[in-house]
Design a protein around this motif. Structure first.
Motif, PDB file in Angstrom:
ATOM      1  N   ILE A  29       0.866  -1.180   0.000  1.00 56.88           N
ATOM      2  CA  ILE A  29       0.000   0.000   0.000  1.00 56.88           C
ATOM      3  C   ILE A  29       0.900   1.226   0.000  1.00 56.88           C
ATOM      4  N   THR A  30       0.749   2.052  -1.053  1.00 57.79           N
ATOM      5  CA  THR A  30       1.564   3.257  -1.152  1.00 57.79           C
ATOM      6  C   THR A  30       0.683   4.463  -0.902  1.00 57.79           C
ATOM      7  N   ALA A  31       1.048   5.264   0.082  1.00 50.01           N
ATOM      8  CA  ALA A  31       0.292   6.497   0.322  1.00 50.01           C
ATOM      9  C   ALA A  31       0.944   7.625  -0.439  1.00 50.01           C
ATOM     10  N   LEU A  32       0.102   8.498  -1.015  1.00 50.35           N
ATOM     11  CA  LEU A  32       0.594   9.655  -1.754  1.00 50.35           C
ATOM     12  C   LEU A  32       0.189  10.885  -0.957  1.00 50.35           C
ATOM     13  N   VAL A  33       1.164  11.634  -0.456  1.00 48.05           N
ATOM     14  CA  VAL A  33       0.812  12.796   0.359  1.00 48.05           C
ATOM     15  C   VAL A  33       1.443  14.067  -0.183  1.00 48.05           C
ATOM     16  N   GLY A  34       0.854  15.194   0.208  1.00 46.21           N
ATOM     17  CA  GLY A  34       1.335  16.500  -0.244  1.00 46.21           C
ATOM     18  C   GLY A  34       0.273  17.538   0.049  1.00 46.21           C
ATOM     19  N   GLU A  35       0.667  18.815  -0.046  1.00 45.46           N
ATOM     20  CA  GLU A  35      -0.299  19.890   0.166  1.00 45.46           C
ATOM     21  C   GLU A  35      -1.342  19.885  -0.936  1.00 45.46           C
ATOM     22  N   ASN A  36      -2.374  20.721  -0.775  1.00 42.64           N
ATOM     23  CA  ASN A  36      -3.297  20.952  -1.890  1.00 42.64           C
ATOM     24  C   ASN A  36      -2.494  21.534  -3.037  1.00 42.64           C
ATOM     25  N   VAL A 201      -2.710   7.426   7.123  1.00 40.89           N
ATOM     26  CA  VAL A 201      -1.573   7.090   6.275  1.00 40.89           C
ATOM     27  C   VAL A 201      -0.585   6.208   7.048  1.00 40.89           C
ATOM     28  N   PHE A 202      -0.296   6.629   8.287  1.00 41.44           N
ATOM     29  CA  PHE A 202       0.673   5.861   9.072  1.00 41.44           C
ATOM     30  C   PHE A 202       0.115   4.509   9.490  1.00 41.44           C
ATOM     31  N   GLU A 203      -1.189   4.431   9.638  1.00 43.27           N
ATOM     32  CA  GLU A 203      -1.788   3.161  10.026  1.00 43.27           C
ATOM     33  C   GLU A 203      -1.745   2.146   8.886  1.00 43.27           C
ATOM     34  N   LEU A 204      -1.976   2.644   7.674  1.00 44.68           N
ATOM     35  CA  LEU A 204      -2.246   1.736   6.571  1.00 44.68           C
ATOM     36  C   LEU A 204      -1.056   1.500   5.644  1.00 44.68           C
ATOM     37  N   ALA A 205      -0.281   2.545   5.395  1.00 45.48           N
ATOM     38  CA  ALA A 205       0.653   2.487   4.276  1.00 45.48           C
ATOM     39  C   ALA A 205       1.927   1.714   4.606  1.00 45.48           C
ATOM     40  N   ASP A 206       2.471   1.059   3.568  1.00 47.25           N
ATOM     41  CA  ASP A 206       3.802   0.479   3.693  1.00 47.25           C
ATOM     42  C   ASP A 206       4.838   1.511   3.259  1.00 47.25           C
ATOM     43  N   GLU A 207       4.508   2.194   2.183  1.00 43.04           N
ATOM     44  CA  GLU A 207       5.422   3.185   1.635  1.00 43.04           C
ATOM     45  C   GLU A 207       4.702   4.530   1.568  1.00 43.04           C
ATOM     46  N   GLY A 218      10.324  12.440  -2.220  1.00 43.68           N
ATOM     47  CA  GLY A 218      10.971  11.233  -1.741  1.00 43.68           C
ATOM     48  C   GLY A 218       9.966  10.138  -1.472  1.00 43.68           C
ATOM     49  N   LYS A 219      10.514   8.917  -1.330  1.00 36.68           N
ATOM     50  CA  LYS A 219       9.667   7.781  -0.999  1.00 36.68           C
ATOM     51  C   LYS A 219      10.231   7.182   0.279  1.00 36.68           C
ATOM     52  N   PHE A 220       9.397   7.026   1.291  1.00 38.60           N
ATOM     53  CA  PHE A 220       9.880   6.612   2.605  1.00 38.60           C
ATOM     54  C   PHE A 220       9.135   5.380   3.083  1.00 38.60           C
ATOM     55  N   LYS A 221       9.865   4.525   3.804  1.00 40.14           N
ATOM     56  CA  LYS A 221       9.189   3.394   4.451  1.00 40.14           C
ATOM     57  C   LYS A 221       8.449   3.936   5.666  1.00 40.14           C
ATOM     58  N   ASN A 222       7.279   3.390   5.925  1.00 38.94           N
ATOM     59  CA  ASN A 222       6.440   3.853   7.019  1.00 38.94           C
ATOM     60  C   ASN A 222       7.215   3.981   8.331  1.00 38.94           C
ATOM     61  N   GLU A 223       8.003   2.949   8.633  1.00 39.24           N
ATOM     62  CA  GLU A 223       8.667   2.924   9.939  1.00 39.24           C
ATOM     63  C   GLU A 223       9.788   3.956  10.029  1.00 39.24           C
ATOM     64  N   GLN A 224      10.244   4.410   8.885  1.00 41.45           N
ATOM     65  CA  GLN A 224      11.448   5.236   8.899  1.00 41.45           C
ATOM     66  C   GLN A 224      11.195   6.742   8.965  1.00 41.45           C
ATOM     67  N   ILE A 225       9.916   7.144   9.082  1.00 45.61           N
ATOM     68  CA  ILE A 225       9.652   8.588   9.093  1.00 45.61           C
ATOM     69  C   ILE A 225       8.549   8.896  10.105  1.00 45.61           C
ATOM     70  N   ILE A 226       8.648  10.056  10.768  1.00 47.14           N
ATOM     71  CA  ILE A 226       7.592  10.439  11.701  1.00 47.14           C
ATOM     72  C   ILE A 226       6.802  11.607  11.130  1.00 47.14           C
ATOM     73  N   LYS A 227       5.665  11.879  11.758  1.00 51.62           N
ATOM     74  CA  LYS A 227       4.706  12.818  11.187  1.00 51.62           C
ATOM     75  C   LYS A 227       5.307  14.206  10.927  1.00 51.62           C
ATOM     76  N   SER A 228       5.983  14.765  11.927  1.00 47.85           N
ATOM     77  CA  SER A 228       6.469  16.137  11.764  1.00 47.85           C
ATOM     78  C   SER A 228       7.510  16.214  10.650  1.00 47.85           C
ATOM     79  N   GLU A 229       8.274  15.148  10.532  1.00 44.86           N
ATOM     80  CA  GLU A 229       9.272  15.089   9.473  1.00 44.86           C
ATOM     81  C   GLU A 229       8.602  15.073   8.100  1.00 44.86           C
ATOM     82  N   LEU A 230       7.513  14.290   8.042  1.00 46.63           N
ATOM     83  CA  LEU A 230       6.764  14.162   6.795  1.00 46.63           C
ATOM     84  C   LEU A 230       6.212  15.513   6.372  1.00 46.63           C
TER      85      LEU A 230
END
Lengths: 496, 335
Positions: A29-36, A201-207, A218-230
């Motif tokens: 499961i890949t989550a795609l995130v970003g501002e509007n 996103v953090f609950e579901l996504a692998d990437e 960038g593309k990050f593994k779920n475990e390797q990044i925290i919310k504020s960093e994202l």
């Protein structure tokens, strides 16, 4: 594997995607995130065949693919669930699920028995409490969303895109959906999940793939990044200096909003508190659906919602009810939807400009068109509207110039407070700059402005203070000089 | 080149251009009298054309306001019948006298128009439906008042006053209804082109949402457009009664379609936001001239109707107005 390779896309000179390249694996499961406006939806439209003109390559398996329609993409195993529902309300659930793929009997008639049996089978998997013979119009939006998802499940797609699938769902419906998504993942399908709710996103996504301003960050593994960093990745590297200094502002208070909650059957906006000074520019930041647009509509009386709390304009309590009453109080509003709520198609620039102030030009019961033209001419000069003549129909102008005409329409009413919803939406970079300068000049002349915008850099540039909304709540107010994009975004992503 | 660009810039010139062409065609194809003169151009014939179109013409002027504001009024024919009935009964049976009879008839038009507008605006109903209901109801009311009979008008003691004859009189050889039609056209052209109200009518027809946000009282403006249409239909009803010397509750059937045809031929867009009174005036004349020339050749009503159907489509296509635009949109979507 699905690969995007150097995908770029521009709309009339504005680049919305810039050399985006990354891979997506099956069974993840890949989550795609970003501002509007970061380009998430545009990228997904490219993938699903909604957008045909772009540069770069989409590689599915080992093949370069180009889809001319969503139908073609679907046949190739790519399905998209849009934010706006695509169901036919007057048909039953089963008919919607199998639309265009209905089973037929050997006589060529619809095989309703099989249709409803198959549909019920799929619905059972969703713990769906209704029969598939139910009409879609009888369902609430949450269940309609599930039907839409069930439709995609019934197609044997290998790649499934979900654009904000949870925005209309209740907590228990979300649980069911997530379970299904995990089953699909285990079946080896690639899931692309777009969401503003980072918790999900953090609950579901692998990437997690981050886009910012149309670029791949960038593309990050779920475990390797925290919310504020994202969030700090999402805002990008650009730094914006504010062009405003607090000293510009006089001290007289024009608008005092005190503890305002707004109701439309249920509470839609809550806890709004701020004082707006004369000549101040207040920005409203927040994600789509955060309540910032709704608040401006309410304040203008575009929709007369119930509210609690008090609103004082020039020291006098007001109840926003109708636009014409607000105009009498020297408040004016310009909508983000120019075409629907702004321009008078078929009418010329003069007529479009003066529609709110025609009473000023009446002489012996008739309109003095010479006087009208003179005033519009002066206004057009101030706003630097590029046109052939004042007789030109407004729809023949570019977006930026249309917006200037609408701004002029508001200015002719001699406003003390301007409410602008996304004033630079869909206009080119040059015109944006001009509009920023115009707005700051208006503020220096003593007009107060409230500007709602999805573009945080824009707010940082021209606002004195920024008020952040998320999920219908006021979360914070910052002096622009003491904050930055990252902090604002942290609050915009705040959840309960 | 100059002509085509002039036509492009001034929408109202197109229908005027159309009338001129039809007028010239009428002269060319006119039968000649035994003395060799052109019958069509005779003064009596030309005033007759104007007299015949005056009722539909006055109704069409009102219809133009409703259509520019983005609505439609199907009740105009029935309102004409109601007004005609009230006029005949007012002047004969109820002995209201000239002035009060006319006030009563006009009031019936204004109030049916007000109801049309209020139901459309506040009931959030499509004007097609609201005025369809009024079309039935007003006709029913006319039949109720008259007990399903037409009322003939006579003059004298306990009958119509002589002043009522004014509607059939001619001044300088031109019948009064023609003067009324022309006066209504000029007055309402000023109302549409030169006043605040006229501008607002265009605005709400062009974009109702935007108009509301710009501070317009959209409902009120919409109601006024229907009042204008009702009032003018009632005026046409008074003229109708006076010319026929009879108030018939069954008259005016199908007038709404003739009026809509005239408005559309005149270049007014059924989508709202675009149109002109001068265009409608020209549209009315085009229809009038064509039936006149066909009548002079002794061509029967059946053929005239068929030709009228063709003319409506042709006129709209030639003018390249809204309908044509819709077609273009359809084709570009396909390709």
């Amino acid at each position: 594997m699905l690969s995007f390779s150097e995908i770029s896309k521009s709309y009339s000179g504005n680049e919305v995607l810039h050399d985006v390249s990354f891979d997506i694996d099956y069974g993840e499961i890949t989550a795609l995130v970003g501002e509007n406006g970061a380009g998430k939806s545009t990228l997904m439209k490219v993938l699903s065949g909604v957008i045909k003109e772009y540069t770069g390559k989409i590689i599915v398996g080992n093949e370069v693919r180009e889809f001319n329609s969503p139908r073609e993409a679907e046949l190739a195993g790519i399905s998209i669930i849009h934010q706006e529902l695509n169901l036919i309300e007057d048909l039953t659930i089963a008919e919607n699920i199998f639309l265009g793929r209905e089973p037929v009997t050997k006589f060529g008639l619809l095989d309703f028995e099989k249709l409803y049996e198959d549909a019920d089978e799929i619905l059972r998997g969703f713990e769906f409490p209704f029969s598939s013979k139910t009409k879609v119009s009888d369902l609430n939006v949450g269940w309609q969303q599930i039907v839409e998802i069930a439709r995609v499940f019934s197609i044997d797609s290998r790649i499934i895109i979900m654009d904000e699938p949870t925005s209309a769902l209740t907590e228990s419906e979300i649980r069911i959906l997530f379970e299904k998504i995990k089953i699909l993942k285990n079946q080896g399908k690639a899931i692309i999940f777009i969401s503003h709710r980072l918790e999900e996103v953090f609950e579901l996504a692998d990437e997690i793939v981050v886009l910012s301003n149309g670029c791949f960050v960038g593309k990050f593994k779920n475990e390797q990044i925290i919310k504020s960093e994202l969030i700090s990745k999402m805002i990008g590297k650009k730094h914006y200096e504010t062009q405003r200094t607090i000293n510009d502002i006089e001290n007289e208070i024009l608008l005092n909003v005190d503890g305002v909650d707004v109701y439309n059957k249920k509470k839609i906006i809550s806890g709004v508190n701020f004082k707006l000074k004369k000549g101040e520019i207040l920005g409203l930041a927040g994600l789509l659906g955060s309540g910032k647009s709704e608040f401006l509509k309410f304040l203008y009386g575009k929709k007369s919602y119930l509210f609690t709390g008090t609103i004082e304009l020039k020291g006098k309590k007001i109840i926003p009810k109708y636009p014409h009453c607000s105009i009498d109080e020297n408040v004016y509003y310009i909508s983000k939807d120019r075409k629907r709520d702004g321009i008078l198609t078929g009418m010329n620039i003069t007529e479009n400009s003066t529609i709110s102030v025609l009473q000023n030009y009446v002489k012996y019961g008739c309109l003095n068109k010479k006087m009208e033209r003179q005033e519009v001419n002066a206004e057009a000069e101030f706003l630097n509207i590029k046109m052939n003549s004042l007789q030109q129909p407004i729809e023949t102008l570019s977006g930026g110039n249309q917006q200037k005409v609408l701004l002029g329409r508001g200015l002719l009413t001699d406003p003390e407070l301007l409410l602008l919803d996304e004033p630079t939406r869909g206009i080119d970079v040059g015109a944006k700059e001009e509009i920023y300068n115009i707005l700051m000049e208006l503020a220096s002349e003593g007009i107060s402005l409230i500007i709602s915008s999805s573009e945080i850099p824009e707010l940082l540039r021209i606002c004195d203070r920024i008020l952040v909304f998320s999920r219908g709540k006021q979360r914070a107010v910052f002096n622009t000089s003491e904050t930055n994009g990252e902090e604002i975004l942290q609050f915009a992503f705040m959840e309960d | 080149m100059k002509l085509s660009s002039a036509l492009h810039n001034k929408d109202w010139l197109k229908p005027v251009f159309g009338v001129t062409i039809i007028f010239i065609l009428c002269i060319l194809f006119s039968p000649e009298s035994s003395k060799g003169s052109i019958i069509f151009l005779k003064f009596d014939n030309l005033t007759n054309v104007l007299r015949q179109v005056s009722e539909i013409g006055i109704i069409s002027i009102g219809m133009t306001f409703v259509i520019i504001a983005g609505g439609i009024d199907l009740s105009v024919g029935s309102v004409l019948a109601l007004s005609a009935t009230l006029t005949a009964f007012g002047i004969m049976d109820w002995q209201l006298g000239f002035t009060f009879t006319i006030i009563l008839a006009l009031f019936s038009g204004a109030s049916t128009g007000f109801i049309n507008g209020a139901v459309t605006a506040f009931g959030k109903m499509q004007s097609f439906i609201a005025t369809l209901a009024m079309m039935t109801a007003a006709r029913g009311f006319a039949l109720f008042i008259s007990d399903n009979n037409s009322r003939n008008i006579g003059f004298g003691e306990n009958a119509a006053p002589d002043s009522f004859r004014i509607f059939t009189d001619s001044f300088a050889g031109i019948p009064l209804p023609v003067f009324i039609f022309v006066a209504v056209t000029i007055a309402f052209n000023i109302l549409l082109q030169k006043t605040r109200f006229g501008r607002y009518v265009f605005a709400i027809g062009s974009n109702e949402n935007a108009s509301k946000l710009a501070g317009l009282k959209v409902n009120r403006i919409r109601i006024y457009t229907f009042v204008v249409a009702g009032l003018l239909s009632a005026l046409a009803g008074i003229i109708h009664t006076a010319q026929l010397l009879q108030g018939n509750p069954n008259d005016g059937v199908g007038f709404e379609l003739d009026a809509i045809a005239a408005v559309v031929i005149g270049g007014t867009s059924l989508m709202g936001g675009k149109g002109s009174i001068s265009g409608t005036f020209a549209g009315v004349l085009i229809i009038g001239l064509l039936s006149n020339i066909l009548g002079l050749h002794g061509i029967q009503k059946d053929f005239q109707l068929m030709l009228k159907g063709v003319i409506i489509i042709a006129a709209v296509f030639i003018q390249g107005n809204s309908m044509n635009y819709e077609w273009k949109k359809l084709f570009t979507k396909r390709s």
